[in-house]
Design an enzyme around this catalytic site. Sequence first.
Site, PDB file in Angstrom:
ATOM      1  N   ASP A  80       0.808  -1.233   0.000  1.00 50.25           N
ATOM      2  CA  ASP A  80       0.000   0.000   0.000  1.00 50.25           C
ATOM      3  C   ASP A  80       0.836   1.275   0.000  1.00 50.25           C
ATOM      4  O   ASP A  80       2.003   1.294   0.399  1.00 50.25           O
ATOM      5  CB  ASP A  80      -0.963   0.014   1.196  1.00 50.25           C
ATOM      6  N   GLU A 138      -0.290  -1.927   5.082  1.00 50.15           N
ATOM      7  CA  GLU A 138       0.602  -1.866   6.255  1.00 50.15           C
ATOM      8  C   GLU A 138       0.394  -0.556   6.994  1.00 50.15           C
ATOM      9  O   GLU A 138       0.613  -0.475   8.199  1.00 50.15           O
ATOM     10  CB  GLU A 138       2.066  -2.008   5.813  1.00 50.15           C
TER      11      GLU A 138
HETATM   12 NI    NI Z   1       6.558   1.050   5.511  1.00 50.45          NI
END
Ligand code: NI
Length: 399
Positions: A80, A138
Amino acid sequence: MLETIQSLSNEVFDDVVQLRRRIHKNPELAFEEHDTAALVQNTLEPLNLDLRTGIAETGLIATLEGGRPGPTLMLRADMDALPIREETALEFASENDGAMHACGHDAHTSSLLGTAMILSRIRDDLHGTVRFLFQPSEEKLPGGASVMIDEGALHGNGQPAPDTIFGQHVQPELESGHIGVCGGMYMASADEVYVTVRGEGGHAAGPHQLEADATLAAAHVLTALQSVISRNCPPDVPSVLSFGKLTADGATNVIPETARLEGTFRALDEDWRFRAHDLIERVATRTAQAYGAEADVNITVGYPALYNHPDPTERVREAALEYVGKERVVDLDPWFGGEDFAFYLQELPGSFYRIGTRNEAAGITHGLHTPQFTIDEEALRTAPGFMAYLTWRCGANGT
Ligand code: NI
């Protein structure tokens, strides 16, 4: 095998760079990594791996069976981007306004694809099984790692759990191609703390007519909370409580009804972490009471502290010494960033290491999560091959 993998890493380098640029140009925010996941899938398909898709929305796991018996290793990359407007002027800069790969997840994903390319070419000599895990989100709570674990990424599909898991992260403070290692507690838990203090609003000229002044009470709460770390935290446990936002939306002549504190609490010890949550609540509510106000404490529990297990961390260090040489292996101090790889390390032995991406001569020095962040792509000559070598070596040694 070391030289074979190094030369394969050189062979896949151009492809890895192209993949990194394509991902960089089209950054996707947490749990929306559809194009990125499709690119990952398209890149993996010719490698003839067993592929599971759609885990935690956009997550994928590809499995490579080696030609020889051995352990099962899992390798993870996050996919992401961040809600940041890019200011790099790179020719492959973000085309999605307001989204940017400012934490290097484009490099992590392309590097792991490179590792899969390399390992699939030495499949017959590979001991054991490798699972490549590409995870969403994340950057955003609850973290793609926890959702993937809930959806059976580690134990699902009737497969045995992996023996060990490895992950890597770019580090712009570390010279390009250097590898940073830290055993034990490496990264902090990261929880968000919200304190709402309620009093009685009214004319600032007549505070004596009000039940409580929320602003004054909040100021005392903020000060009193500093004692939680200084008086209750064991001296050998790194821990920090910071408030970056304090709002009391009255006016020079208006006492507002509520005031709010927003902060972050980070620690390198899970027991202390939850004890501290109770203390924060106690100190805030009782301090507010002393001023006739009421405090509600809300703590959003974030990622756990990241513990690098000793044996896998030693494997990383040994492999790095062989792969990049001792002058390019760096011992890192713990740091207070949060990382959802910690969830995997609560389930499995493993280690999370850093790959340096700094190139001062080229002006590549900006920190993670800044609009100017980028990486020295030469690091992608090292990163995929190093992870492949680490994996091969662990298999050959039966770890
Ligand atoms: Ni990172």
